[in-house]
Design a protein around this motif. Structure first.
Motif, mmCIF file in Angstrom:
data_model
loop_
_atom_site.group_PDB
_atom_site.id
_atom_site.type_symbol
_atom_site.label_atom_id
_atom_site.label_comp_id
_atom_site.label_asym_id
_atom_site.label_seq_id
_atom_site.Cartn_x
_atom_site.Cartn_y
_atom_site.Cartn_z
ATOM 1 N N THR A 21 0.799 -1.220 0.000
ATOM 2 C CA THR A 21 0.000 0.000 0.000
ATOM 3 C C THR A 21 0.834 1.273 0.000
ATOM 4 N N GLU A 22 2.136 1.199 0.278
ATOM 5 C CA GLU A 22 2.977 2.392 0.262
ATOM 6 C C GLU A 22 3.532 2.629 -1.132
ATOM 7 N N ARG A 23 3.711 3.909 -1.509
ATOM 8 C CA ARG A 23 4.273 4.242 -2.800
ATOM 9 C C ARG A 23 5.787 4.233 -2.730
ATOM 10 N N GLY A 24 6.409 4.044 -3.864
ATOM 11 C CA GLY A 24 7.863 4.104 -3.920
ATOM 12 C C GLY A 24 8.494 2.771 -3.591
ATOM 13 N N SER A 25 9.815 2.759 -3.555
ATOM 14 C CA SER A 25 10.514 1.525 -3.223
ATOM 15 C C SER A 25 11.756 1.855 -2.425
ATOM 16 N N GLY A 26 12.226 0.889 -1.704
ATOM 17 C CA GLY A 26 13.455 1.055 -0.943
ATOM 18 C C GLY A 26 13.239 1.714 0.399
ATOM 19 N N TYR A 46 23.869 -4.230 15.714
ATOM 20 C CA TYR A 46 23.874 -3.962 14.271
ATOM 21 C C TYR A 46 22.442 -4.085 13.774
ATOM 22 N N GLU A 47 21.994 -3.102 13.005
ATOM 23 C CA GLU A 47 20.644 -3.109 12.437
ATOM 24 C C GLU A 47 20.747 -2.768 10.957
ATOM 25 N N PHE A 48 20.027 -3.522 10.128
ATOM 26 C CA PHE A 48 20.004 -3.186 8.707
ATOM 27 C C PHE A 48 18.580 -3.233 8.185
ATOM 28 N N ALA A 49 18.308 -2.338 7.236
ATOM 29 C CA ALA A 49 16.972 -2.183 6.666
ATOM 30 C C ALA A 49 16.693 -3.283 5.660
ATOM 31 N N LEU A 50 15.481 -3.814 5.734
ATOM 32 C CA LEU A 50 15.024 -4.783 4.741
ATOM 33 C C LEU A 50 14.097 -4.110 3.735
ATOM 34 N N PHE A 51 13.103 -3.417 4.247
ATOM 35 C CA PHE A 51 12.096 -2.753 3.441
ATOM 36 C C PHE A 51 11.909 -1.344 3.976
ATOM 37 N N ARG A 52 10.893 -0.689 3.493
ATOM 38 C CA ARG A 52 10.618 0.699 3.831
ATOM 39 C C ARG A 52 10.571 0.955 5.340
ATOM 40 N N ASN A 53 9.889 0.152 6.112
ATOM 41 C CA ASN A 53 9.756 0.347 7.556
ATOM 42 C C ASN A 53 10.114 -0.902 8.354
ATOM 43 N N GLN A 54 10.859 -1.822 7.771
ATOM 44 C CA GLN A 54 11.190 -3.079 8.441
ATOM 45 C C GLN A 54 12.696 -3.291 8.457
ATOM 46 N N SER A 55 13.166 -3.812 9.579
ATOM 47 C CA SER A 55 14.598 -4.058 9.712
ATOM 48 C C SER A 55 14.834 -5.322 10.534
ATOM 49 N N ILE A 56 16.067 -5.767 10.483
ATOM 50 C CA ILE A 56 16.528 -6.857 11.330
ATOM 51 C C ILE A 56 17.662 -6.299 12.168
ATOM 52 N N ASN A 79 18.041 -11.032 18.841
ATOM 53 C CA ASN A 79 17.678 -10.817 17.439
ATOM 54 C C ASN A 79 16.257 -10.288 17.381
ATOM 55 N N ARG A 80 16.026 -9.321 16.487
ATOM 56 C CA ARG A 80 14.696 -8.717 16.342
ATOM 57 C C ARG A 80 14.375 -8.547 14.860
ATOM 58 N N TYR A 81 13.105 -8.809 14.526
ATOM 59 C CA TYR A 81 12.553 -8.437 13.221
ATOM 60 C C TYR A 81 11.588 -7.302 13.523
ATOM 61 N N ARG A 82 11.977 -6.071 13.193
ATOM 62 C CA ARG A 82 11.233 -4.884 13.605
ATOM 63 C C ARG A 82 10.354 -4.329 12.490
ATOM 64 N N TYR A 83 9.167 -3.889 12.885
ATOM 65 C CA TYR A 83 8.280 -3.129 11.998
ATOM 66 C C TYR A 83 8.037 -1.779 12.669
ATOM 67 N N TYR A 84 8.603 -0.726 12.092
ATOM 68 C CA TYR A 84 8.423 0.630 12.606
ATOM 69 C C TYR A 84 7.084 1.159 12.096
ATOM 70 N N HIS A 85 6.205 1.536 13.011
ATOM 71 C CA HIS A 85 4.843 1.890 12.611
ATOM 72 C C HIS A 85 4.546 3.381 12.615
ATOM 73 N N ASN A 86 5.426 4.233 13.107
ATOM 74 C CA ASN A 86 5.047 5.642 13.236
ATOM 75 C C ASN A 86 5.958 6.622 12.510
ATOM 76 N N PHE A 87 6.673 6.202 11.479
ATOM 77 C CA PHE A 87 7.534 7.124 10.748
ATOM 78 C C PHE A 87 6.731 8.241 10.082
ATOM 79 N N ASN A 88 5.640 7.901 9.421
ATOM 80 C CA ASN A 88 4.855 8.939 8.732
ATOM 81 C C ASN A 88 4.319 9.978 9.709
ATOM 82 N N ARG A 89 3.843 9.532 10.848
ATOM 83 C CA ARG A 89 3.335 10.456 11.867
ATOM 84 C C ARG A 89 4.468 11.356 12.372
#
Length: 190
Positions: A21-26, A46-56, A79-89
């Motif tokens: 549902t989000e526009r763009g990529s990366g 160490y944290e690295f981005a997987l998708f727009r708002n998700q990281s490991i 170890n964490r699989y993170r979904y950041y939910h409030n970047f747009n806000r």
């Protein structure tokens, strides 16, 4: 265990839906790579981005495991699989998102190693390992000079290697310094 698998499946489906549902990529909000030194409960992260708002993220350092059978304090791999939910806000409110500053929900896994355990009151063999599998809610903030803090609260299942299993909380607080360069406070859109 089925409940944990179901929770992880629902988390993954929600993450895929959010990407569609989000526009763009990366990753426009997340740092591609972020390396941190933790000062409270010394360790490395160490944290690295997987998708727009998700990281490991992964970190190795001192940690405390506590559940119905007792506690163990010593070397832990988290170890964490993170979904950041409030970047747009945060962007709408003109707040900082650089350095992965945001709130997240994460599938969490931790292993507490027997080799460098400092203290415990869990009865069992001297060389037991302990694993944690669950979910956490976290807040991470990075500041312009590189200081960073991360606080997490969650619950899950503790599985012992030679000691009884059980359910318990996970509380984590880290304060440290981000060693990698952070991107500009203003996001760049594709």
């Amino acid at each position: 265990m089925r409940k944990i698998c179901l929770l992880l499946l629902l988390f993954a489906v929600h993450g895929v839906h959010a990407q569609i549902t989000e526009r763009g990529s990366g990753p426009i909000n997340l740092e591609k790579h972020q390396f941190k030194f933790n000062l409270v409960n010394p360790g490395l992260s160490y944290e690295f981005a997987l998708f727009r708002n998700q990281s490991i993220s992964t970190d190795l350092g001192l940690g405390l495991a506590t559940y119905c059978e007792g506690y163990a304090y010593g070397l832990a791999l988290n170890n964490r699989y993170r979904y950041y939910h409030n970047f747009n806000r945060r962007l709408r409110m003109d707040k900082n998102v650089s350095g992965n500053s945001g709130n997240y929900i994460a599938a969490a896994q931790a292993i507490f190693f027997s080799q460098l355990r400092i203290c415990t009151n869990i009865e069992g063999p001297d060389d037991f390992n302990l694993g944690f599998y669950g979910a956490v809610y976290g807040i991470q903030r990075s500041y312009p000079k590189g200081f960073n803090f991360n606080a997490e609260l969650g619950a899950g299942f503790y599985k012992g290697d030679g000691v009884p299993d059980g359910y318990g909380p996970l509380v984590s607080f880290k304060f440290g310094w981000v060693a990698t360069k952070r991107k500009s406070r203003k996001p760049v859109f594709d």
